[in-house]
Design an enzyme around this catalytic site. Sequence first.
Site, short mmCIF file in Angstrom:
data_model
loop_
_atom_site.label_atom_id
_atom_site.label_comp_id
_atom_site.label_asym_id
_atom_site.label_seq_id
_atom_site.Cartn_x
_atom_site.Cartn_y
_atom_site.Cartn_z
N ASP A 73 5.08 -3.51 -32.51
CA ASP A 73 4.54 -4.88 -32.31
C ASP A 73 5.71 -5.87 -32.37
O ASP A 73 6.80 -5.54 -32.85
CB ASP A 73 3.52 -5.22 -33.40
CG ASP A 73 2.93 -6.62 -33.22
OD1 ASP A 73 2.66 -7.02 -32.08
OD2 ASP A 73 2.75 -7.34 -34.23
N GLY A 124 4.78 -14.20 -27.70
CA GLY A 124 3.75 -14.85 -26.88
C GLY A 124 4.17 -16.14 -26.21
O GLY A 124 3.51 -16.61 -25.28
N CYS A 162 0.51 -4.43 -29.43
CA CYS A 162 0.77 -5.86 -29.17
C CYS A 162 0.21 -6.15 -27.78
O CYS A 162 0.66 -5.54 -26.79
CB CYS A 162 2.27 -6.11 -29.22
SG CYS A 162 2.75 -7.79 -28.78
N CYS A 183 -4.93 -10.83 -29.94
CA CYS A 183 -3.56 -10.68 -30.45
C CYS A 183 -3.71 -9.89 -31.74
O CYS A 183 -4.62 -10.16 -32.53
CB CYS A 183 -2.95 -12.05 -30.72
SG CYS A 183 -1.45 -12.01 -31.73
N THR A 184 -2.83 -8.91 -31.95
CA THR A 184 -3.01 -8.02 -33.10
C THR A 184 -2.74 -8.69 -34.45
O THR A 184 -3.05 -8.14 -35.50
CB THR A 184 -2.14 -6.76 -32.95
OG1 THR A 184 -0.78 -7.16 -32.72
CG2 THR A 184 -2.62 -5.90 -31.79
#
Length: 279
Positions: free
Chosen positions: A29, A62, A92, A207-208
């Site tokens: 991620d 992001g 991710c 979004c994780t």
Amino acid sequence: MRKENMAAEKDTAAFSSDKKMKDAIAVFDSGVGGISVLRELVRIMPQEDFYFFGDSANAPYGTKSTEEVRKLTSDHVERFIAGGAKGVCIACNTATSAAVRSLRIKHPDFPIVGIEPAIKPASQFMDHPRVLVMATPMTIREEKFQKLMARFEDKADIHPLPCPGLMEYVERGLSHTPEVESFLRVLLAEYTAEGPFGPMDAVVMGCTHYPFVAAEIQKVLGENCRVFDGAEGTAREMRRRIEAAGLLNAEPSRKGNVSFFNSSDDPLKVELCKRLLDS
Ligand code: DGL
């Protein structure tokens, strides 16, 4: 070359020899958020070894360009493959939308699984729900997301919401604080029962990092808003791919090892990962 908290990565080749990577499932991620997927992976494959790598030194992904995220993701995934990992989970949404396609083309026989926002289940759990999709700006502007949303447009009233600034609370270990709640109250104001688009029937954690503030999101959007998260589906798909490749560890009583690495030189990142895994 073995250190739990590696300094910001310069020489990727140096890490390829990492023994913990060999035969493990690598989980990647941009930071600590991927732990929300790792905990599902560990739950359904407790006998496997996992190598978790968070790229906190380069987070957030992001708000970067697609090209930057593709390069960072590809470099990391290539390193896991070269290091002998038996599968890679890109935990991710942002990195998945930028790089999973090209990586799969390059490594057609290697199990590479990504995560995408759970728009499908959220759009189908009731008749024409109002669905809020929270994700990073990059995930939302990518073609992959736009195509996914178009597939369910006639089944639900879908509202994509870019959430720059939200992952930083989780990265800083501030998930359950009044600060995050105030931030969410402003961000989500239009989607509450009092707002012009609300109330929402469902909210997608696109979004994780966001599952770690799901309780706070639920508090703002209301009890009746159902939370959807792609972590479990992603973990199941990873298991299916590992099994299909004949690589699943066959000893059911074996207890796998989970190791944590981070590109940031802040030792608290690895500590935070361990804490989030148990949360
Ligand atoms: N955890 C990442 C995701 O699932 C995004 C966080 C970031 O912006 O780096 O999209």
